[in-house]
Design a protein around this motif. Structure first.
Motif, PDB file in Angstrom:
ATOM      1  N   LYS A 131     -31.067   4.456  16.659  1.00 18.48           N
ATOM      2  CA  LYS A 131     -31.325   3.140  16.076  1.00 18.48           C
ATOM      3  C   LYS A 131     -32.680   2.575  16.487  1.00 18.48           C
ATOM      4  N   SER A 132     -33.135   2.917  17.673  1.00 18.45           N
ATOM      5  CA  SER A 132     -34.343   2.304  18.228  1.00 18.45           C
ATOM      6  C   SER A 132     -35.637   2.812  17.612  1.00 18.45           C
ATOM      7  N   GLN A 133     -35.637   3.986  17.066  1.00 18.12           N
ATOM      8  CA  GLN A 133     -36.838   4.646  16.576  1.00 18.12           C
ATOM      9  C   GLN A 133     -37.848   4.880  17.695  1.00 18.12           C
ATOM     10  N   ALA A 134     -37.385   4.842  18.933  1.00 18.59           N
ATOM     11  CA  ALA A 134     -38.235   5.146  20.085  1.00 18.59           C
ATOM     12  C   ALA A 134     -38.370   6.662  20.209  1.00 18.59           C
ATOM     13  N   ARG A 135     -39.349   7.074  20.964  1.00 16.98           N
ATOM     14  CA  ARG A 135     -39.533   8.510  21.224  1.00 16.98           C
ATOM     15  C   ARG A 135     -38.947   8.843  22.576  1.00 16.98           C
ATOM     16  N   LEU A 136     -38.385  10.024  22.687  1.00  7.65           N
ATOM     17  CA  LEU A 136     -37.896  10.508  23.973  1.00  7.65           C
ATOM     18  C   LEU A 136     -39.090  10.786  24.882  1.00  7.65           C
ATOM     19  N   LEU A 137     -38.920  10.580  26.171  1.00 13.35           N
ATOM     20  CA  LEU A 137     -40.006  10.899  27.106  1.00 13.35           C
ATOM     21  C   LEU A 137     -40.414  12.360  26.987  1.00 13.35           C
ATOM     22  N   SER A 138     -39.450  13.237  26.743  1.00 10.89           N
ATOM     23  CA  SER A 138     -39.743  14.667  26.658  1.00 10.89           C
ATOM     24  C   SER A 138     -40.672  15.001  25.490  1.00 10.89           C
ATOM     25  N   GLN A 139     -40.788  14.105  24.515  1.00  8.97           N
ATOM     26  CA  GLN A 139     -41.697  14.357  23.399  1.00  8.97           C
ATOM     27  C   GLN A 139     -43.158  14.225  23.824  1.00  8.97           C
ATOM     28  N   LEU A 140     -43.394  13.646  24.989  1.00  8.54           N
ATOM     29  CA  LEU A 140     -44.753  13.545  25.519  1.00  8.54           C
ATOM     30  C   LEU A 140     -45.223  14.860  26.122  1.00  8.54           C
ATOM     31  N   THR A 141     -44.275  15.770  26.400  1.00  3.38           N
ATOM     32  CA  THR A 141     -44.590  16.987  27.150  1.00  3.38           C
ATOM     33  C   THR A 141     -44.082  18.241  26.447  1.00  3.38           C
ATOM     34  N   ASN A 142     -44.131  18.241  25.121  1.00  6.90           N
ATOM     35  CA  ASN A 142     -43.642  19.391  24.344  1.00  6.90           C
ATOM     36  C   ASN A 142     -42.223  19.789  24.729  1.00  6.90           C
ATOM     37  N   GLY A 143     -41.435  18.817  25.060  1.00  9.31           N
ATOM     38  CA  GLY A 143     -40.025  19.061  25.357  1.00  9.31           C
ATOM     39  C   GLY A 143     -39.719  19.448  26.790  1.00  9.31           C
ATOM     40  N   ILE A 144     -40.726  19.667  27.617  1.00 10.97           N
ATOM     41  CA  ILE A 144     -40.484  20.054  29.019  1.00 10.97           C
ATOM     42  C   ILE A 144     -40.191  18.793  29.827  1.00 10.97           C
ATOM     43  N   HIS A 145     -39.077  18.808  30.535  1.00 10.11           N
ATOM     44  CA  HIS A 145     -38.722  17.664  31.375  1.00 10.11           C
ATOM     45  C   HIS A 145     -37.716  18.080  32.435  1.00 10.11           C
TER      46      HIS A 145
END
Length: 181
Positions: A131-145
């Protein structure tokens, strides 16, 4: 309406008497102030040494999060479509997902509190994300987290890692480091 110090004492008292997360919006309604005033009050309480954490569901005292069991960090990599699968897999072994951690070029380590301990909390998180349309933090690092997880038995960690590896989610060094002699 309570004055600042009285309001902060009321916030702390409520957090000490409940195990559930308490939202800033709920505090604001009960104390007759804006949500932003509550956010500021919590910041002042933290600055004064109170160990308050912010979860997706609201505020909690961190001491409740330091329950029994083992804690570990696991490295994972996946795209956003595998987020729910990743969370479900970890939860299926009775583990709790405390946070998500990424390494940012400018800010260094960024940590987001999750505190997901069951399927309902996981589904609520996924629904809020969608619902938020926010990005996951992992999207900042090509999925690595990383995730800090808490689990009950020592053998649970190996099982969690194995299950994530079978799904192609566990981050593993794929470079061959063997030396031919």
């Amino acid at each position: 309406m309570l004055e600042g110090e009285q309001r902060r004492k009321a916030i702390l008292a409520q957090l000490q008497t409940t195990k559930q997360a308490y939202s800033a919006t709920k505090f604001a309604k009960e104390l007759g102030v804006s949500r932003q005033v509550i956010v500021g009050d919590v910041a002042l309480l933290r600055a004064a040494g109170e160990n308050i954490i912010a979860t997706a569901r609201g505020y909690k005292l961190a001491s409740e999060e330091l329950a029994e069991g083992f804690m570990a960090k696991i490295a994972v990599q996946h795209d956003e479509s595998q987020t729910q699968l990743e969370l479900e897999t970890i939860l299926s072994f009775g583990a709790e997902i405390l946070d998500v951690i990424v390494e940012h070029d400018l800010y260094g380590e960024l940590v987001g509190g999750l505190y997901i301990s069951n399927e309902i909390e996981m589904l609520n998180f996924m629904q809020k994300y969608e619902k938020s349309q926010a990005r996951l933090l992992s999207q900042l690092t090509n999925g690595i987290h990383l995730h800090t997880i808490r689990y009950q038995k020592a053998e649970d960690l190996a099982q969690i890692k194995q299950a994530l590896a079978e799904q192609g989610i566990l981050y593993q060094d794929t470079m061959d480091t063997t030396v031919n002699k």
